[in-house]
Design a protein around this motif. Structure first.
Motif: not given
Length: 149
Positions: A39-53
């Motif tokens: 959940h912390a990663a989901k909140a801070r994820y930037d799709p422009g930088k890398s894949r979510f996984s």
């Protein structure tokens, strides 16, 4: 644009990270921790930088390494404390050199340290700031080093 996978889709990745870090079973607690990291990663994820996984894998690995490192530090501290307390008389209260050089504050301070209280707990118990705690601990170490070296 990378899609954010659902938590259950990352279960294999989570167990793979646990296996690679050689985390001891049972893995239930670690798995629950991974949910919080997700959940912390989901909140801070930037799709422009890398894949979510990839982002989640990095965050999860760092989190587990921090947990293991803190556990090792805590275990080492308990081992040192046990070693100190297992001596028949590590700091004899009847030692006149020790009694004459330590103030009542320092005696209480040393007692709390040897009884395993954390730094923050000792500072709270003695109603002093953390910077005062570290300064007084340094002074106490120097006194003890002069006496026992």
């Amino acid at each position: 644009m990378s899609k954010i996978q659902e938590f259950h889709e990352l279960e294999e990745l989570i167990y793979k990270v646990m296996h690679n870090l050689h985390l001891p079973p049972p893995h239930d607690d670690y798995f629950q921790e991974s949910y919080l990291v997700y959940h912390a990663a989901k909140a801070r994820y930037d799709p422009g930088k890398s894949r979510f996984s990839t982002y989640f894998h990095t965050k999860l690995r760092y989190h587990y390494q921090t947990l293991v490192s803190n556990d090792l530090k805590r275990t080492a501290a308990h081992r040192r404390l046990y070693t100190l307390s297992s001596f028949t008389n590590p700091l004899p209260s009847t030692d006149p050199a020790l009694l004459s050089t330590l103030s009542p504050f320092e005696k209480r301070f040393l007692s709390d340290l040897l009884n395993g209280y954390k730094n923050v707990e000792i500072a709270d118990r003695m109603n002093i700031s953390s910077s005062t705690f570290y300064r007084r601990r340094r002074i106490l170490r120097m006194k003890l080093a002069r006496l026992y070296m």
